[in-house]
Design an enzyme around this catalytic site. Structure first.
Site, PDB file in Angstrom:
ATOM      1  N   LYS A  20       0.733  -1.221  -0.319  1.00 15.38           N
ATOM      2  CA  LYS A  20       0.283  -0.007   0.065  1.00 15.38           C
ATOM      3  C   LYS A  20       0.764   0.870  -0.093  1.00 15.38           C
ATOM      4  O   LYS A  20      -0.010   2.215  -0.422  1.00 15.38           O
ATOM      5  CB  LYS A  20      -1.004  -0.098   1.291  1.00 15.38           C
ATOM      6  CG  LYS A  20      -1.956  -0.707   1.016  1.00 15.38           C
ATOM      7  CD  LYS A  20      -3.261  -0.767   1.928  1.00 15.38           C
ATOM      8  CE  LYS A  20      -3.958  -1.258   1.417  1.00 15.38           C
ATOM      9  NZ  LYS A  20      -5.842  -1.446   2.881  1.00 15.38           N
ATOM     10  N   LYS A  47     -10.396  -4.606  -4.924  1.00 14.30           N
ATOM     11  CA  LYS A  47     -10.410  -2.712  -5.874  1.00 14.30           C
ATOM     12  C   LYS A  47      -9.912  -1.830  -6.280  1.00 14.30           C
ATOM     13  O   LYS A  47     -10.707  -1.216  -6.964  1.00 14.30           O
ATOM     14  CB  LYS A  47     -11.149  -2.083  -4.592  1.00 14.30           C
ATOM     15  CG  LYS A  47     -11.886  -3.341  -3.775  1.00 14.30           C
ATOM     16  CD  LYS A  47     -12.435  -2.504  -2.452  1.00 14.30           C
ATOM     17  CE  LYS A  47     -12.393  -3.229  -1.367  1.00 14.30           C
ATOM     18  NZ  LYS A  47     -13.724  -3.850  -0.643  1.00 14.30           N
ATOM     19  N   LYS A  55      -3.957 -10.350  -6.598  1.00 14.24           N
ATOM     20  CA  LYS A  55      -5.093 -10.789  -5.859  1.00 14.24           C
ATOM     21  C   LYS A  55      -6.055  -9.723  -6.883  1.00 14.24           C
ATOM     22  O   LYS A  55      -5.387  -9.422  -6.899  1.00 14.24           O
ATOM     23  CB  LYS A  55      -4.983 -10.647  -4.315  1.00 14.24           C
ATOM     24  CG  LYS A  55      -4.499  -9.213  -3.894  1.00 14.24           C
ATOM     25  CD  LYS A  55      -5.170  -9.201  -2.726  1.00 14.24           C
ATOM     26  CE  LYS A  55      -5.779  -7.580  -2.181  1.00 14.24           C
ATOM     27  NZ  LYS A  55      -5.117  -8.226  -0.740  1.00 14.24           N
TER      28      LYS A  55
HETATM   29  P1  TYM Z   1     -10.687  -6.783   3.319  1.00  7.71           P
HETATM   30  O1  TYM Z   1     -11.532  -5.314   3.420  1.00  7.71           O
HETATM   31  O2  TYM Z   1      -9.745  -6.074   2.501  1.00  7.71           O
HETATM   32  O3  TYM Z   1     -11.209  -7.715   2.959  1.00  7.71           O
HETATM   33  C1  TYM Z   1     -12.109  -8.706   3.836  1.00  7.71           C
HETATM   34  C2  TYM Z   1     -12.142  -9.857   3.440  1.00  7.71           C
HETATM   35  O4  TYM Z   1     -11.802 -10.510   2.570  1.00  7.71           O
HETATM   36  C3  TYM Z   1     -10.370 -11.244   1.890  1.00  7.71           C
HETATM   37  N1  TYM Z   1     -10.323 -10.964   0.873  1.00  7.71           N
HETATM   38  C4  TYM Z   1      -9.726 -11.913  -0.409  1.00  7.71           C
HETATM   39  N2  TYM Z   1      -9.931 -13.086  -0.109  1.00  7.71           N
HETATM   40  C5  TYM Z   1      -9.649 -13.521  -1.364  1.00  7.71           C
HETATM   41  N3  TYM Z   1      -9.009 -13.447  -2.555  1.00  7.71           N
HETATM   42  C6  TYM Z   1      -8.832 -11.984  -2.933  1.00  7.71           C
HETATM   43  N4  TYM Z   1      -8.915 -11.485  -3.815  1.00  7.71           N
HETATM   44  C7  TYM Z   1      -9.887 -11.188  -2.031  1.00  7.71           C
HETATM   45  N5  TYM Z   1      -9.837  -9.642  -1.485  1.00  7.71           N
HETATM   46  C8  TYM Z   1     -10.312 -10.184   0.144  1.00  7.71           C
HETATM   47  C9  TYM Z   1      -9.651 -10.450   3.005  1.00  7.71           C
HETATM   48  O5  TYM Z   1      -8.733 -11.600   3.576  1.00  7.71           O
HETATM   49  C10 TYM Z   1     -10.794 -10.062   4.233  1.00  7.71           C
HETATM   50  O6  TYM Z   1     -11.119 -11.628   4.875  1.00  7.71           O
HETATM   51  N6  TYM Z   1      -7.635  -5.817   7.421  1.00  7.71           N
HETATM   52  C11 TYM Z   1      -8.797  -6.095   7.310  1.00  7.71           C
HETATM   53  C12 TYM Z   1      -9.987  -5.987   7.254  1.00  7.71           C
HETATM   54  C13 TYM Z   1     -10.483  -5.878   8.981  1.00  7.71           C
HETATM   55  C14 TYM Z   1     -10.410  -7.833   9.671  1.00  7.71           C
HETATM   56  C15 TYM Z   1     -10.090  -6.545  11.044  1.00  7.71           C
HETATM   57  C16 TYM Z   1     -10.143  -8.371   9.676  1.00  7.71           C
HETATM   58  C17 TYM Z   1     -10.415  -5.045  10.208  1.00  7.71           C
HETATM   59  N7  TYM Z   1     -10.068  -5.606  11.358  1.00  7.71           N
HETATM   60  C18 TYM Z   1     -10.094  -7.565  11.492  1.00  7.71           C
HETATM   61  C19 TYM Z   1     -10.582  -9.753  10.378  1.00  7.71           C
HETATM   62  C20 TYM Z   1     -10.252  -9.413  11.795  1.00  7.71           C
HETATM   63  C21 TYM Z   1      -8.963  -5.832   5.513  1.00  7.71           C
HETATM   64  O7  TYM Z   1      -8.444  -4.599   5.095  1.00  7.71           O
HETATM   65  O8  TYM Z   1     -10.191  -6.415   4.515  1.00  7.71           O
END
Ligand code: TYM
Length: 327
Positions: free
Chosen positions: A111, A196, A193
């Site tokens: 990032k 967005k 991966k």
């Molecule tokens: P975020 O919002 O980027 O993504 C949400 C969930 O989607 C999964 N994910 C994917 N899985 C498979 N293939 C992909 N291409 C892909 N893109 C996204 C992510 O692994 C995630 O499970 N930091 C986290 C949000 C968060 C969180 C937490 C998660 C904040 N606090 C506490 C668990 C526990 C995030 O940015 O996910």
């Protein structure tokens, strides 16, 4: 019952990667676990957001998660910014997290390359806020896609450090990475991966995409020069399509290879597109309902915040006492 916590950022439209990697499992987990879910809006402002858009995306994500089967009556589902204990514990945990640990986070490295003009302190300390999210609820399991496992690992290190410095305070959480969809790749560059922030609009499928857009994206998916549908090293494009297809149809690789024996990639891409469209159809229908009822959404997230605040504040008080703050 074991406790589950997970969250997703309302940072734009929800992708097929988010759905297959995380959301699809969340609904099912509610049957066997005590679940708490959140929209991680505090995390979202680590990248500059337009206020009206953030509000819109938050509402949309909330309605969409209900459409995916999250039942706010069984599983409190709230907005992170509504529960101040998250920010409060995050600051304390910042003081138990090493600079070097944060520097090693691959998501930070990615990032800070992508947003080189805004490498703010929040982007850097993002993982300790995520640790606070998890540890406040004494979660046993954290269902995430593979890209988030490093953050859960760091959460364990922070928890262990704190527990050792004082006395057992936090439950040690484990990441729960379920088979299938752990890492959905971009349709245009299957070595990265699905995200967005993909510059190529055809690389990323959104859960709310129109059927014709979904079909177009799959038809244009990058594959390889071989023409046989089978799972193998070096076939990142086909492997990704097979993973997606397996995930939405429940078929095994063997069944897929058998079904498409003698057929070309064109037929397969068409079939994957159709299967995804069919899988998402009922979700999109429910979304049309939920998203038009803001009063209901608000009622759900208010109730969620109230319920989880009790648990969160209990942990926070415990932590403050151990640290030596005067209560
Ligand atoms: P975020 O919002 O980027 O993504 C949400 C969930 O989607 C999964 N994910 C994917 N899985 C498979 N293939 C992909 N291409 C892909 N893109 C996204 C992510 O692994 C995630 O499970 N930091 C986290 C949000 C968060 C969180 C937490 C998660 C904040 N606090 C506490 C668990 C526990 C995030 O940015 O996910």
């Amino acid at each position: 019952k074991k406790r589950i916590f997970s969250a997703i950022q309302p940072s734009g439209s929800v992708t097929l990667g988010n759905y297959l990697g995380a959301l699809k499992n969340w609904a099912a987990l509610q049957d066997s676990y005590d679940c708490i879910f959140a929209l991680a809006d505090l995390h979202t402002i680590t990248v500059r957001q337009e206020p009206a858009k953030l509000r819109h995306n938050t509402l949309e994500a909330y309605a969409l998660l209900l459409s995916c089967g999250i039942d706010p009556k069984r599983s409190p589902f709230f907005l992170q910014s509504h529960v101040p204990a998250h920010s409060q514990l995050a600051w304390i945990l910042d003081c138990y997290t090493q600079f070097g640990e944060l520097q090693r986070m691959t998501q930070f490295k990615d990032k800070s390359q992508k947003h080189a003009d805004n490498i703010n302190a929040g982007l850097f300390t993002y993982p300790s806020l995520m640790a606070a999210d998890i540890l406040l609820y004494q979660a046993d399991l954290v269902p995430v896609g593979e890209d988030q496992t490093q953050h859960v690992e760091l959460t364990r290190n922070i928890a262990e450090r704190f527990n050792n410095a004082y006395s057992p305070t936090f439950t040690m959480p484990d990441a729960l990475v379920l088979k299938g969809g752990r890492r959905v790749m971009s349709l245009q560059d299957p070595t990265r991966k699905m995200s967005k922030s993909d510059e190529n609009v055809n690389g990323c499928v959104y859960v709310l995409d129109k059927p014709e857009d979904i079909m177009r994206k799959f038809k244009r998916a990058i594959t390889d020069s071989e023409a046989k549908v089978h799972y193998a090293e070096g076939k990142a494009g086909i492997n990704n399509l097979m993973d997606i297809y397996a995930c939405v149809t429940g078929k095994s690789y063997e069944e897929i290879e058998h079904d498409f024996d003698g057929k070309g990639y064109g037929d397969f891409k068409q079939a994957v597109g159709e299967a995804v469209v069919e899988h998402l159809r009922p979700i999109q229908e429910r979304f049309a309902q939920y998203s038009s009822d803001k009063a209901y959404l608000q009622q759900c997230w208010d109730a969620g915040a109230e319920q989880v605040s009790r648990i969160a504040n209990r942990t926070l008080q415990k932590v403050m006492k151990k640290v030596g703050f005067v209560l």
